[in-house]
Design a protein around this motif. Structure first.
Motif, PDB file in Angstrom:
ATOM      1  N   GLU A  43       0.868  -1.179   0.000  1.00 21.22           N
ATOM      2  CA  GLU A  43       0.000   0.000   0.000  1.00 21.22           C
ATOM      3  C   GLU A  43       0.908   1.235   0.000  1.00 21.22           C
ATOM      4  OE1 GLU A  43      -3.781   1.431  -0.298  1.00 21.22           O
ATOM      5  OE2 GLU A  43      -3.279  -0.674  -0.089  1.00 21.22           O
ATOM      6  N   TYR A  44       0.994   1.913  -1.139  1.00 22.19           N
ATOM      7  CA  TYR A  44       1.904   3.048  -1.311  1.00 22.19           C
ATOM      8  C   TYR A  44       1.089   4.299  -1.582  1.00 22.19           C
ATOM      9  CZ  TYR A  44       5.895   5.706  -3.162  1.00 22.19           C
ATOM     10  OH  TYR A  44       6.869   6.647  -3.374  1.00 22.19           O
ATOM     11  N   TYR A  45       0.979   5.155  -0.590  1.00 18.72           N
ATOM     12  CA  TYR A  45       0.162   6.375  -0.678  1.00 18.72           C
ATOM     13  C   TYR A  45      -1.254   6.063  -1.138  1.00 18.72           C
ATOM     14  CZ  TYR A  45       4.474   8.991  -0.012  1.00 18.72           C
ATOM     15  OH  TYR A  45       5.649   9.492   0.496  1.00 18.72           O
ATOM     16  N   GLY A  46      -1.830   5.033  -0.552  1.00 19.68           N
ATOM     17  CA  GLY A  46      -3.208   4.664  -0.840  1.00 19.68           C
ATOM     18  C   GLY A  46      -3.406   3.858  -2.109  1.00 19.68           C
ATOM     19  N   THR A  47      -2.318   3.545  -2.809  1.00 20.09           N
ATOM     20  CA  THR A  47      -2.428   2.789  -4.055  1.00 20.09           C
ATOM     21  C   THR A  47      -1.724   1.446  -3.906  1.00 20.09           C
ATOM     22  OG1 THR A  47      -2.326   4.861  -5.281  1.00 20.09           O
ATOM     23  CG2 THR A  47      -1.949   2.842  -6.525  1.00 20.09           C
ATOM     24  N   PRO A  48      -2.412   0.332  -4.163  1.00 18.51           N
ATOM     25  CA  PRO A  48      -1.726  -0.966  -4.120  1.00 18.51           C
ATOM     26  C   PRO A  48      -0.719  -1.063  -5.269  1.00 18.51           C
ATOM     27  CG  PRO A  48      -4.100  -1.234  -4.490  1.00 18.51           C
ATOM     28  CD  PRO A  48      -3.820   0.225  -4.429  1.00 18.51           C
ATOM     29  N   THR A  49       0.550  -1.268  -4.927  1.00 18.17           N
ATOM     30  CA  THR A  49       1.630  -1.274  -5.914  1.00 18.17           C
ATOM     31  C   THR A  49       2.494  -2.509  -5.719  1.00 18.17           C
ATOM     32  OG1 THR A  49       1.661   1.139  -5.695  1.00 18.17           O
ATOM     33  CG2 THR A  49       3.507   0.138  -6.840  1.00 18.17           C
ATOM     34  N   PRO A  50       2.855  -3.210  -6.791  1.00 24.71           N
ATOM     35  CA  PRO A  50       3.766  -4.367  -6.653  1.00 24.71           C
ATOM     36  C   PRO A  50       5.118  -3.911  -6.100  1.00 24.71           C
ATOM     37  CG  PRO A  50       2.754  -4.349  -8.825  1.00 24.71           C
ATOM     38  CD  PRO A  50       2.394  -3.051  -8.162  1.00 24.71           C
ATOM     39  N   LEU A  51       5.705  -4.741  -5.264  1.00 27.76           N
ATOM     40  CA  LEU A  51       6.961  -4.412  -4.594  1.00 27.76           C
ATOM     41  C   LEU A  51       8.084  -4.108  -5.579  1.00 27.76           C
ATOM     42  CD1 LEU A  51       8.553  -4.149  -1.975  1.00 27.76           C
ATOM     43  CD2 LEU A  51       8.892  -6.603  -2.016  1.00 27.76           C
ATOM     44  N   ASN A  52       8.120  -4.824  -6.698  1.00 26.25           N
ATOM     45  CA  ASN A  52       9.217  -4.608  -7.646  1.00 26.25           C
ATOM     46  C   ASN A  52       9.156  -3.235  -8.317  1.00 26.25           C
ATOM     47  OD1 ASN A  52       7.066  -5.142  -9.310  1.00 26.25           O
ATOM     48  ND2 ASN A  52       8.082  -6.752 -10.462  1.00 26.25           N
ATOM     49  N   GLN A  53       8.046  -2.506  -8.158  1.00 26.19           N
ATOM     50  CA  GLN A  53       7.959  -1.150  -8.692  1.00 26.19           C
ATOM     51  C   GLN A  53       8.354  -0.097  -7.665  1.00 26.19           C
ATOM     52  OE1 GLN A  53       4.119  -0.439 -10.413  1.00 26.19           O
ATOM     53  NE2 GLN A  53       4.264  -2.199 -11.773  1.00 26.19           N
ATOM     54  N   LEU A  54       8.556  -0.532  -6.412  1.00 24.21           N
ATOM     55  CA  LEU A  54       8.894   0.399  -5.339  1.00 24.21           C
ATOM     56  C   LEU A  54      10.330   0.277  -4.861  1.00 24.21           C
ATOM     57  CD1 LEU A  54       5.748  -0.026  -3.069  1.00 24.21           C
ATOM     58  CD2 LEU A  54       6.269   1.873  -4.568  1.00 24.21           C
ATOM     59  N   ALA A  55      10.987  -0.842  -5.204  1.00 22.91           N
ATOM     60  CA  ALA A  55      12.295  -1.094  -4.620  1.00 22.91           C
ATOM     61  C   ALA A  55      13.137  -1.988  -5.517  1.00 22.91           C
ATOM     62  CB  ALA A  55      12.109  -1.772  -3.260  1.00 22.91           C
ATOM     63  N   GLY A  56      14.431  -1.915  -5.269  1.00 17.60           N
ATOM     64  CA  GLY A  56      15.353  -2.841  -5.916  1.00 17.60           C
ATOM     65  C   GLY A  56      15.424  -4.106  -5.067  1.00 17.60           C
ATOM     66  N   ILE A  57      15.315  -5.257  -5.696  1.00 19.06           N
ATOM     67  CA  ILE A  57      15.326  -6.525  -4.970  1.00 19.06           C
ATOM     68  C   ILE A  57      16.544  -7.308  -5.434  1.00 19.06           C
ATOM     69  CG2 ILE A  57      14.023  -8.611  -4.446  1.00 19.06           C
ATOM     70  CD1 ILE A  57      11.503  -7.067  -5.370  1.00 19.06           C
ATOM     71  N   SER A  58      17.344  -7.770  -4.474  1.00 20.98           N
ATOM     72  CA  SER A  58      18.540  -8.520  -4.844  1.00 20.98           C
ATOM     73  C   SER A  58      18.729  -9.714  -3.916  1.00 20.98           C
ATOM     74  CB  SER A  58      19.776  -7.622  -4.793  1.00 20.98           C
ATOM     75  OG  SER A  58      19.971  -7.150  -3.483  1.00 20.98           O
ATOM     76  N   VAL A  59      19.571 -10.636  -4.352  1.00 22.62           N
ATOM     77  CA  VAL A  59      19.896 -11.833  -3.579  1.00 22.62           C
ATOM     78  C   VAL A  59      21.417 -11.857  -3.397  1.00 22.62           C
ATOM     79  CG1 VAL A  59      19.729 -14.342  -3.477  1.00 22.62           C
ATOM     80  CG2 VAL A  59      17.926 -13.027  -4.587  1.00 22.62           C
ATOM     81  N   PRO A  60      21.920 -11.237  -2.315  1.00 27.58           N
ATOM     82  CA  PRO A  60      23.365 -11.201  -2.114  1.00 27.58           C
ATOM     83  C   PRO A  60      23.949 -12.543  -1.671  1.00 27.58           C
ATOM     84  CG  PRO A  60      22.258 -10.117  -0.303  1.00 27.58           C
ATOM     85  CD  PRO A  60      21.208 -10.480  -1.302  1.00 27.58           C
ATOM     86  N   GLU A  61      23.155 -13.351  -0.994  1.00 29.72           N
ATOM     87  CA  GLU A  61      23.583 -14.672  -0.532  1.00 29.72           C
ATOM     88  C   GLU A  61      22.507 -15.684  -0.907  1.00 29.72           C
ATOM     89  OE1 GLU A  61      24.294 -14.636   3.660  1.00 29.72           O
ATOM     90  OE2 GLU A  61      25.228 -12.669   3.597  1.00 29.72           O
ATOM     91  N   ALA A  62      22.839 -16.951  -0.785  1.00 31.40           N
ATOM     92  CA  ALA A  62      21.905 -18.006  -1.166  1.00 31.40           C
ATOM     93  C   ALA A  62      20.670 -18.047  -0.270  1.00 31.40           C
ATOM     94  CB  ALA A  62      22.599 -19.359  -1.125  1.00 31.40           C
TER      95      ALA A  62
END
Length: 185
Positions: A43-62
């Motif tokens: 919930e981003y300022y009252g709008t449901p938004t997918p997480l990948n549109q709000l943040a960078g997602i990475s996998v630094p470790e397994a």
């Protein structure tokens, strides 16, 4: 016209298989994957938004996922959304990032995930069969209206069955691959 019916049915069946495979990506295995959290809705300022549109997602470790929002003000909302989701992970807010540690799966949890895989496979099979039924009905309607001969209708129905069998086999193959991946220790 009957070839258009078969082509449309094949496209719909392929989309059903693709949707199932996309859903499989969201299921947890023993390793960290960005696809676990990409589709979580925040919930981003009252709008449901997918997480990948709000943040960078990475996998630094397994066994760790790091979520770095572009707007620091959304950290709390991301934390709440992850807690509400059914992925079963506890978010750790660490300054400007959210860390998700992925613990090893227990045998019981692996079995539950395999059950979810089987349930999704069956949903995809049912969807493919429904598409086949609709195409069969359209072919029978064309035959009844005289637009399609009896032999051609039987040939198209047989072709439709082959297409259906092919896509059901794809569902089974993708499901067994995901099951093997989940049960891998």
């Amino acid at each position: 016209m009957s070839s258009e019916i078969l082509a449309a049915a094949e496209k719909k069946m392929a989309r059903a298989v693709e949707a199932m495979e996309r859903d499989f990506q969201g299921l947890r295995t023993g390793r960290a994957s960005t696809s676990l959290v990409e589709r979580i809705v925040v919930e981003y300022y009252g709008t449901p938004t997918p997480l990948n549109q709000l943040a960078g997602i990475s996998v630094p470790e397994a066994h760790q996922i790091v979520i770095q929002p572009w707007d620091r003000g959304v950290l709390g909302a991301i934390e709440k959304a992850i807690q509400k989701s059914d992925i079963g992970l506890v978010p750790n807010v660490d300054g400007a990032v959210v860390r998700l540690n992925i613990p090893p799966l227990t045998e019981e949890r692996r079995r539950d995930i395999v059950k979810a895989v089987h349930r999704r496979m069956e949903e995809a099979r049912v969807e493919i069969r429904n598409i086949r039924r609709e195409a069969n009905d359209a072919l029978r309607k064309e035959e009844k209206e005289g637009d399609l001969g009896s032999d051609a209708a039987h040939r198209d129905v047989d072709g439709l069955q082959k297409i259906t069998d092919h896509h059901i086999a794809e569902v089974d193959q993708a499901g067994s691959h995901k099951e093997h991946e989940v049960m891998e220790v």
